[in-house]
Scaffold this motif. Structure first.
Motif, PDB file in Angstrom:
ATOM      1  N   GLN A   8       0.973  -1.180   0.050  1.00  0.00           N
ATOM      2  CA  GLN A   8       0.032  -0.018   0.159  1.00  0.00           C
ATOM      3  C   GLN A   8       0.795   1.137   0.241  1.00  0.00           C
ATOM      4  OE1 GLN A   8      -2.155  -0.912   3.527  1.00  0.00           O
ATOM      5  NE2 GLN A   8      -4.174  -1.133   2.293  1.00  0.00           N
ATOM      6  N   LEU A  11       2.562   1.984  -3.426  1.00  0.00           N
ATOM      7  CA  LEU A  11       1.552   2.259  -4.410  1.00  0.00           C
ATOM      8  C   LEU A  11       1.237   3.856  -4.272  1.00  0.00           C
ATOM      9  CD1 LEU A  11      -0.831  -0.709  -4.919  1.00  0.00           C
ATOM     10  CD2 LEU A  11       1.136  -0.076  -6.495  1.00  0.00           C
ATOM     11  N   ASP A  26      -9.675  -4.924  -2.622  1.00  0.00           N
ATOM     12  CA  ASP A  26      -8.688  -4.020  -2.249  1.00  0.00           C
ATOM     13  C   ASP A  26      -7.313  -4.829  -3.088  1.00  0.00           C
ATOM     14  OD1 ASP A  26     -10.329  -2.143  -0.939  1.00  0.00           O
ATOM     15  OD2 ASP A  26      -9.472  -2.552   0.818  1.00  0.00           O
ATOM     16  N   MET A  30      -5.173  -3.856  -6.199  1.00  0.00           N
ATOM     17  CA  MET A  30      -3.714  -3.544  -5.943  1.00  0.00           C
ATOM     18  C   MET A  30      -3.125  -4.323  -6.976  1.00  0.00           C
ATOM     19  SD  MET A  30      -2.886  -3.171  -1.918  1.00  0.00           S
ATOM     20  CE  MET A  30      -4.178  -3.093  -0.999  1.00  0.00           C
ATOM     21  N   GLU A  33      -3.187  -2.388 -10.692  1.00  0.00           N
ATOM     22  CA  GLU A  33      -2.453  -1.242 -10.522  1.00  0.00           C
ATOM     23  C   GLU A  33      -0.955  -1.495 -10.468  1.00  0.00           C
ATOM     24  OE1 GLU A  33      -3.471   1.754 -11.042  1.00  0.00           O
ATOM     25  OE2 GLU A  33      -5.542   1.284 -10.710  1.00  0.00           O
TER      26      GLU A  33
END
Length: 69
Positions: A8, A11, A26, A30, A33
């Motif tokens: 996290q 990112l 989530d 992730m 992404e």
């Protein structure tokens, strides 16, 4: 990177903040992404593979936890 929190934070360095409300979603977002960052050449292979491994492990944990509910 050793934890989901580390991914996290990684990112966030690219302006990517993810919170859908359900942990497994989530993690899936992730992964998408992270792949996009790698495909665009913004992160190196080592960072990509470390983060992918963390996300894969966390996804498996969530799937296992949801089976027992």
């Amino acid at each position: 990177m050793k934890s989901l929190y580390d991914v996290q934070q990684f990112l966030k360095r690219f302006g990517i903040f993810i919170y859908v409300g359900k942990r497994i979603y989530d993690i899936e977002l992730m992964k998408i992404e992270l792949k996009n960052l790698y495909d665009l050449g913004l992160i190196d292979k080592t960072d990509y593979l470390q983060a992918e491994l963390v996300l894969r492990t966390e996804h498996k944990k969530e799937e296992d936890a949801n089976k027992h509910i």
